[in-house]
Design an enzyme around this catalytic site. Structure first.
Site, PDB file in Angstrom:
ATOM      1  CG  ASP A   1      -5.463  -4.189   5.570  1.00 36.96           C
ATOM      2  OD1 ASP A   1      -5.684  -5.205   4.876  1.00 36.96           O
ATOM      3  OD2 ASP A   1      -5.666  -3.038   5.156  1.00 36.96           O
TER       4      ASP A   1
ATOM      5  CG  ASP B   1      -2.003  -0.980   1.241  1.00 35.96           C
ATOM      6  OD1 ASP B   1      -2.162  -1.688   0.227  1.00 35.96           O
ATOM      7  OD2 ASP B   1      -2.711  -1.067   2.256  1.00 35.96           O
TER       8      ASP B   1
END
Length: 142
Positions: free
Chosen positions: A115, A86
C-alpha cells in the site's frame, strides 16, 4: 481466458479486503500465500501469512474497525492495482485515507500486498477525524 483470470484476481483482492472489514481473519489469512509479503510502503513490512494475519488481528477489538471503498480495481495478469479509500476506526475517531494498493495474486492467493499513501494527507485526515469525534458534522463520508 486471460480476461477471466484478470477478473478472478480483482475479485480475490476485493474479497480479501472485505474479509478484513468484516473481521473474518480466518478467511483473510487463508487468502494469503504462505510466503506472502505485506508492505505499508515506507512504514511496515511483514512476511508470511501467519505474521500478517496476527498483525491485523489487532483489529479484533470491538472499538477498532476497518472499511474500504474501491474507486478503481484493475488487473493485468497476476497484478492487481487499486485506488481506494480506507477507513480506520478507533472508538468514535474515523480516519479516511486515500490508498493505492498493489497486489500480486499467485495460484489464487495473495503473494504481495503493498500500500502507498500520502502521510501528509493521512495526518490531515487524523486531525479532521479527531475534530469529527467532537463535532460529528465534520466527519468525511465515503
Amino acid at each position: 481466458m486471460t480476461e477471466q483470470v484478470t477478473h478472478l484476481n480483482t475479485a480475490i483482492v476485493e474479497k480479501f479486503l472485505y474479509a478484513l472489514r468484516d473481521k473474518d481473519f480466518d478467511t483473510m489469512e487463508s487468502m494469503l500465500a504462505d510466503d506472502a509479503v505485506y508492505e505499508n510502503y515506507g512504514y511496515t513490512r511483514a512476511r508470511g501469512n501467519h505474521r500478517i494475519a496476527n498483525m491485523l488481528r489487532g483489529m479484533e477489538r470491538p472499538s477498532v474497525g476497518f472499511d474500504v471503498k474501491f474507486h478503481r480495481n484493475v488487473a493485468e495478469g497476476d497484478n492487481v492495482l487499486n485506488e481506494r479509500t480506507d477507513v480506520i476506526r478507533v472508538g468514535r475517531v474515523r480516519v479516511l485515507i486515500g490508498v493505492c494498493g498493489v497486489f500480486e495474486v499467485r495460484d489464487g492467493r495473495i503473494a504481495l500486498w503493498r500500500d502507498y499513501f500520502d502521510i501528509f494527507d493521512a495526518a490531515k485526515g487524523l486531525v479532521r477525524a479527531l475534530a469529527g469525534a467532537v463535532v460529528p458534522s465534520l466527519n468525511r463520508k465515503f
